[in-house]
Design a protein around this motif. Structure first.
Motif, PDB file in Angstrom:
ATOM      1  N   UNK A   1      10.593   7.707 -25.898  1.00 41.35           N
ATOM      2  CA  UNK A   1      10.418   7.444 -27.323  1.00 41.35           C
ATOM      3  C   UNK A   1      10.198   8.698 -28.149  1.00 41.35           C
ATOM      4  N   UNK A   2      10.351   9.867 -27.529  1.00 45.30           N
ATOM      5  CA  UNK A   2      10.153  11.131 -28.270  1.00 45.30           C
ATOM      6  C   UNK A   2      11.374  11.472 -29.122  1.00 45.30           C
ATOM      7  N   UNK A   3      12.537  10.997 -28.704  1.00 47.53           N
ATOM      8  CA  UNK A   3      13.756  11.159 -29.506  1.00 47.53           C
ATOM      9  C   UNK A   3      14.275   9.760 -29.851  1.00 47.53           C
ATOM     10  N   UNK A   4      14.304   9.477 -31.155  1.00 43.56           N
ATOM     11  CA  UNK A   4      14.794   8.180 -31.628  1.00 43.56           C
ATOM     12  C   UNK A   4      16.268   8.320 -32.009  1.00 43.56           C
ATOM     13  N   UNK A   5      16.953   7.196 -32.074  1.00 47.42           N
ATOM     14  CA  UNK A   5      18.387   7.238 -32.382  1.00 47.42           C
ATOM     15  C   UNK A   5      18.756   6.116 -33.336  1.00 47.42           C
ATOM     16  N   UNK A   6      19.844   6.308 -34.034  1.00 44.65           N
ATOM     17  CA  UNK A   6      20.418   5.252 -34.877  1.00 44.65           C
ATOM     18  C   UNK A   6      21.937   5.354 -34.727  1.00 44.65           C
ATOM     19  N   UNK A   7      22.574   4.207 -34.567  1.00 47.59           N
ATOM     20  CA  UNK A   7      24.031   4.199 -34.425  1.00 47.59           C
ATOM     21  C   UNK A   7      24.673   3.373 -35.535  1.00 47.59           C
ATOM     22  N   UNK A   8      25.774   3.897 -36.059  1.00 44.27           N
ATOM     23  CA  UNK A   8      26.594   3.160 -37.020  1.00 44.27           C
ATOM     24  C   UNK A   8      27.770   2.605 -36.211  1.00 44.27           C
ATOM     25  N   UNK A   9      27.699   1.329 -35.866  1.00 44.20           N
ATOM     26  CA  UNK A   9      28.708   0.742 -34.969  1.00 44.20           C
ATOM     27  C   UNK A   9      29.741  -0.047 -35.781  1.00 44.20           C
ATOM     28  N   UNK A  10      31.002   0.351 -35.650  1.00 44.89           N
ATOM     29  CA  UNK A  10      32.117  -0.387 -36.263  1.00 44.89           C
ATOM     30  C   UNK A  10      32.762  -1.237 -35.171  1.00 44.89           C
ATOM     31  N   UNK A  11      32.938  -2.505 -35.437  1.00 38.65           N
ATOM     32  CA  UNK A  11      33.531  -3.420 -34.446  1.00 38.65           C
ATOM     33  C   UNK A  11      35.057  -3.407 -34.564  1.00 38.65           C
ATOM     34  N   UNK A  12      35.716  -3.288 -33.421  1.00 39.75           N
ATOM     35  CA  UNK A  12      37.168  -3.478 -33.399  1.00 39.75           C
ATOM     36  C   UNK A  12      37.959  -2.187 -33.343  1.00 39.75           C
TER      37      UNK A  12
END
Length: 332
Positions: A297-308
């Motif tokens: 939990x020391x490095x957090x992440x966020x992803x922008x996921x496009x479907x398809x």
């Protein structure tokens, strides 16, 4: 027999890429044969869209070539005992849904990869962008505890990891991004100071206010005017890691100066461009460290996921426009 879909570069980009610059093709893949070189059939699960694809396509690709890029793929059929059916790998085979491999260009996901963690992180925080942040900070910036690190495009795939690793390393971190939502995200990640470069009256003043004493390290993903202003606020013997120049990738006419020589001489700065593949022999070290910090939990992440898969061009163009927070990926 499998019919693969692939996105090709129909026309070299002129200025900002357009969806009409791409062409969706179908490719018939041969059946695997015993004893042949082609021993694995893979299906892409996640594909990456990254800023580097814009300048590299101009430099390395011909019109009609499959777009360059990386995927997390699953092994569908195997005649190679080193790769079990169902296992996941990272590969650099471009924008395609299926492909055949002899296994030499594949990197298995670490056996310690937790089930709870999205495998798409192997394209982001625990992949090339994360490794870029890791080696750029350690080997180029040579950051030390107590120093002040500046990073631009700080809410992107590389910049967001740079800031968090600098905090782990005991540094003060200043980040800037292009929207208020992104600035709020940086604060959530633990950045000491963050601002929206598009809304400040003066970039020079905003940088000075964020760190009146200046900056020891500058991790530059943007280049152009931002870099020209920031270089004047480096401390003596400061280090600048030149990772990207996204402000210039879509220019039809190259930008002109200001120039860096005077501040570099007066402040005795070190400025070095780098590409992460320089440390490919240490990839395992970087992946292990990043995976550990994510799990802890020391490095957090966020992803922008496009479907398809059909939305690859749209996801790529959106990423270049800065529409993503964190890593932009496409889920097949």
């Amino acid at each position: 027999m499998v019919i693969a879909k692939a996105w090709a570069l129909k026309k070299h980009f002129d200025g900002f890429p357009k969806t009409s610059d791409f062409d969706l093709k179908e490719i018939e893949l041969p059946n695997l044969k015993d004893g042949g070189e082609q021993k694995l059939l893979l299906a892409s699960v996640f594909l990456s869209v990254d800023p580097y694809m814009r300048p590299y396509s101009q430099r390395d690709m011909k019109e009609g070539d499959i777009m360059i890029g990386t995927q997390v793929a699953r092994i569908v059929e195997s005649k190679n005992p080193a790769f079990a059916v169902g296992s996941f790998v990272v590969s650099n085979r471009g924008w395609r849904t299926h492909f055949i491999s002899d296994g030499k260009d594949l990197q298995l996901l670490p056996s310690s990869w937790p089930e709870s963690l999205p495998r798409s992180l192997a394209l982001g925080t625990v992949g090339m962008p994360g490794l870029t942040a890791y080696f750029g900070l350690l080997e180029i910036c040579k950051m030390k505890p107590g120093e002040t690190v500046l990073v631009n495009a700080a809410a992107g795939a590389v910049g967001s990891v740079v800031g968090q690793l600098a905090k782990i390393g005991g540094c003060k971190v200043v980040g800037c991004a292009g929207s208020d939502d992104k600035v709020a995200y940086l604060k959530k990640l633990g950045f000491d100071e963050a601002f929206n470069y598009k809304t400040v009256k003066s970039l020079d003043e905003a940088l000075r206010k964020a760190s009146p004493d200046g900056y020891d390290c500058f991790f530059d993903n943007v280049g152009g005017e931002f870099a020209s202003i920031a270089i004047n606020q480096m401390k003596k013997y400061g280090r600048i890691a030149v990772c990207g120049a996204i402000s210039q990738y879509n220019d039809s006419v190259p930008q002109k100066g200001p120039y860096v020589q005077l501040p570099m001489i007066f402040k005795e700065l070190q400025m070095e461009g780098f590409i992460v593949s320089r440390w490919s022999n240490r990839r395992e070290e970087g992946v292990k460290a990043l995976l550990k910090w994510v799990v802890e939990g020391k490095v957090k992440y966020h992803e922008q996921v496009t479907e398809g898969f059909e939305n690859m061009p749209m996801a790529f163009i959106g990423m270049l426009k800065g529409e993503n927070i964190g890593k932009a990926v496409v889920k097949v």
